[in-house]
Write a protein that holds these residues in place. Structure first.
Motif, PDB file in Angstrom:
ATOM      1  N   ASP A 175       1.042  -1.103   0.127  1.00  0.00           N
ATOM      2  CA  ASP A 175       0.103  -0.077   0.043  1.00  0.00           C
ATOM      3  C   ASP A 175       0.685   1.340   0.128  1.00  0.00           C
ATOM      4  O   ASP A 175       1.147   1.889   1.195  1.00  0.00           O
ATOM      5  CB  ASP A 175      -0.788  -0.035   1.243  1.00  0.00           C
ATOM      6  CG  ASP A 175      -2.059   1.049   1.355  1.00  0.00           C
ATOM      7  OD1 ASP A 175      -1.920   1.814   0.192  1.00  0.00           O
ATOM      8  OD2 ASP A 175      -2.650   1.225   2.162  1.00  0.00           O
ATOM      9  N   VAL A 176       1.263   1.559  -1.132  1.00  0.00           N
ATOM     10  CA  VAL A 176       2.335   2.676  -1.419  1.00  0.00           C
ATOM     11  C   VAL A 176       1.805   4.081  -0.838  1.00  0.00           C
ATOM     12  O   VAL A 176       2.185   4.909  -0.046  1.00  0.00           O
ATOM     13  CB  VAL A 176       3.017   2.784  -2.831  1.00  0.00           C
ATOM     14  CG1 VAL A 176       3.568   4.142  -3.086  1.00  0.00           C
ATOM     15  CG2 VAL A 176       3.505   1.461  -3.163  1.00  0.00           C
ATOM     16  N   ASN A 177       0.535   4.386  -1.322  1.00  0.00           N
ATOM     17  CA  ASN A 177      -0.243   5.617  -0.978  1.00  0.00           C
ATOM     18  C   ASN A 177      -0.784   5.870   0.343  1.00  0.00           C
ATOM     19  O   ASN A 177      -0.913   6.659   0.907  1.00  0.00           O
ATOM     20  CB  ASN A 177      -1.059   6.058  -2.053  1.00  0.00           C
ATOM     21  CG  ASN A 177      -0.530   6.134  -3.351  1.00  0.00           C
ATOM     22  OD1 ASN A 177       0.487   6.906  -3.692  1.00  0.00           O
ATOM     23  ND2 ASN A 177      -0.992   5.275  -4.451  1.00  0.00           N
ATOM     24  N   GLY A 201      -3.521   8.242  -6.173  1.00  0.00           N
ATOM     25  CA  GLY A 201      -2.550   8.516  -5.424  1.00  0.00           C
ATOM     26  C   GLY A 201      -1.058   8.791  -5.984  1.00  0.00           C
ATOM     27  O   GLY A 201      -1.009   8.723  -7.249  1.00  0.00           O
ATOM     28  N   PRO A 202      -0.278   9.563  -5.386  1.00  0.00           N
ATOM     29  CA  PRO A 202       1.008   9.997  -6.080  1.00  0.00           C
ATOM     30  C   PRO A 202       2.211   9.133  -6.126  1.00  0.00           C
ATOM     31  O   PRO A 202       2.954   9.394  -6.873  1.00  0.00           O
ATOM     32  CB  PRO A 202       1.469  11.168  -5.270  1.00  0.00           C
ATOM     33  CG  PRO A 202       1.124  10.995  -3.786  1.00  0.00           C
ATOM     34  CD  PRO A 202      -0.313  10.129  -4.024  1.00  0.00           C
ATOM     35  N   GLY A 203       2.251   7.975  -5.495  1.00  0.00           N
ATOM     36  CA  GLY A 203       3.265   7.236  -5.072  1.00  0.00           C
ATOM     37  C   GLY A 203       4.236   7.677  -4.141  1.00  0.00           C
ATOM     38  O   GLY A 203       4.173   8.988  -3.846  1.00  0.00           O
ATOM     39  N   ALA A 204       5.550   7.176  -3.650  1.00  0.00           N
ATOM     40  CA  ALA A 204       5.845   7.726  -2.642  1.00  0.00           C
ATOM     41  C   ALA A 204       7.552   7.724  -2.822  1.00  0.00           C
ATOM     42  O   ALA A 204       8.120   7.082  -3.496  1.00  0.00           O
ATOM     43  CB  ALA A 204       6.123   6.304  -1.664  1.00  0.00           C
ATOM     44  N   LEU A 205       8.031   8.798  -2.127  1.00  0.00           N
ATOM     45  CA  LEU A 205       9.452   9.502  -2.147  1.00  0.00           C
ATOM     46  C   LEU A 205      10.096   8.768  -0.946  1.00  0.00           C
ATOM     47  O   LEU A 205       9.476   8.618   0.085  1.00  0.00           O
ATOM     48  CB  LEU A 205       9.548  10.817  -2.050  1.00  0.00           C
ATOM     49  CG  LEU A 205       9.056  11.761  -3.028  1.00  0.00           C
ATOM     50  CD1 LEU A 205       8.939  13.345  -2.798  1.00  0.00           C
ATOM     51  CD2 LEU A 205       9.610  11.483  -4.434  1.00  0.00           C
ATOM     52  N   VAL A 253       1.186   9.259   2.753  1.00  0.00           N
ATOM     53  CA  VAL A 253       1.523   9.603   1.619  1.00  0.00           C
ATOM     54  C   VAL A 253       0.268  10.432   0.912  1.00  0.00           C
ATOM     55  O   VAL A 253       0.439  11.474   0.348  1.00  0.00           O
ATOM     56  CB  VAL A 253       2.170   8.560   0.517  1.00  0.00           C
ATOM     57  CG1 VAL A 253       2.396   9.131  -0.725  1.00  0.00           C
ATOM     58  CG2 VAL A 253       3.312   7.996   1.440  1.00  0.00           C
ATOM     59  N   ALA A 254      -0.834   9.773   0.971  1.00  0.00           N
ATOM     60  CA  ALA A 254      -1.944  10.317   0.248  1.00  0.00           C
ATOM     61  C   ALA A 254      -2.473  11.533   0.844  1.00  0.00           C
ATOM     62  O   ALA A 254      -2.572  12.581   0.004  1.00  0.00           O
ATOM     63  CB  ALA A 254      -3.155   9.089   0.112  1.00  0.00           C
ATOM     64  N   LEU A 255      -2.477  11.485   1.992  1.00  0.00           N
ATOM     65  CA  LEU A 255      -3.059  12.732   3.075  1.00  0.00           C
ATOM     66  C   LEU A 255      -1.965  13.910   2.798  1.00  0.00           C
ATOM     67  O   LEU A 255      -2.407  15.217   2.476  1.00  0.00           O
ATOM     68  CB  LEU A 255      -3.202  12.459   4.527  1.00  0.00           C
ATOM     69  CG  LEU A 255      -3.687  13.459   5.349  1.00  0.00           C
ATOM     70  CD1 LEU A 255      -4.654  12.777   6.254  1.00  0.00           C
ATOM     71  CD2 LEU A 255      -2.986  14.524   5.900  1.00  0.00           C
ATOM     72  N   LEU A 256      -0.837  13.530   2.717  1.00  0.00           N
ATOM     73  CA  LEU A 256       0.426  14.741   2.863  1.00  0.00           C
ATOM     74  C   LEU A 256       0.242  15.284   1.291  1.00  0.00           C
ATOM     75  O   LEU A 256       0.266  16.478   1.187  1.00  0.00           O
ATOM     76  CB  LEU A 256       1.690  14.115   3.181  1.00  0.00           C
ATOM     77  CG  LEU A 256       3.085  15.019   2.921  1.00  0.00           C
ATOM     78  CD1 LEU A 256       2.549  16.315   3.633  1.00  0.00           C
ATOM     79  CD2 LEU A 256       4.224  14.388   3.180  1.00  0.00           C
TER      80      LEU A 256
END
Length: 224
Positions: A102-104, A151-155, A182-185
């Motif tokens: 669950d990346v996002n 969602g944007p994917g994770a750095l 990640v999604a909330l940020l």
């Protein structure tokens, strides 16, 4: 949970970048492993953390807080249906294409072990840019990607360096005690900026650019 592919890009001249060099490494392709991943160094000086991957605009990309970028295969599959075109692993410029993770929904500061040695820490989500839009060639892409539910994917930053390859298992080895995903940020930094002060509970782990935005907003407007 597994790593489907490790993707790297070469620096190529393109018309859709604002990088001073006029080049971009966004066109990433899967490579055979093992691939070394390690902390690259300070933002603005260092490139990315994935060996063989070109980072061409050091103003906005690369550095320890953005050493690698992960995107879920499940989200690429959703975009394939929406765009009506195939999206091979690496199509969104991601270094790591995952499955079952669950990346996002990952928490800022969450840590992943990939393979035997590599440990990565989630620092934020991707803010899409003109280069991404030009590479995909989709009208209104920056806004469309920003507002998408997928969602944007994770750095990611590197906590423990190591070598990885396609097929390596991925496990979550640490989750911090807050609820900033990640999604909330990403929403806070783009479409719902009133959420930015709330995200400061994750300041210890947050990518520097997003952290600066959250602190600036909180100082100006106060808590949400």
């Amino acid at each position: 949970m597994e790593l489907l592919s490790v993707n790297v890009g070469r620096a190529r001249p393109v018309e859709y970048t604002d990088a001073p060099s006029g080049t971009s490494g966004i066109d990433k392709r899967p490579v055979e492993g093992p691939v070394r991943v390690e902390a690259p160094g300070p933002k603005g000086v260092a490139g990315g953390g994935v060996a063989g991957d070109a980072v061409c605009d050091l103003r906005f990309h690369g550095g320890d807080d953005r050493a690698a970028y992960a995107f879920a295969r499940e989200d690429l599959d959703l975009w394939e249906k929406e765009l009506g075109r195939p999206l091979p692993n690496g199509s969104f410029g991601e270094n790591l294409t995952t499955r079952g993770l669950d990346v996002n929904g990952a928490l800022i500061g969450e840590r992943w072990r990939i393979g035997r040695d590599l440990v990565l820490e989630v620092t934020g989500g991707r803010i899409p840019c003109r280069t991404f839009g030009g590479f995909l060639g989709e009208t209104g892409w920056v806004r469309r990607f920003t507002e998408a539910a997928a969602g944007p994917g994770a750095l990611l930053r590197v906590i423990e360096p190591g070598e990885i390859r396609a097929g390596d298992p991925v496990s979550v080895v640490h989750r911090p005690g807050h609820d900033i995903t990640v999604a909330l940020l990403h929403r806070a930094a783009t479409t719902e900026r009133a959420l930015l002060p709330r995200t400061l509970v994750a300041a210890e782990w947050m990518e520097s650019g997003l952290l600066e935005a959250a602190r600036t907003y909180a100082a100006k407007y106060g808590a949400a």
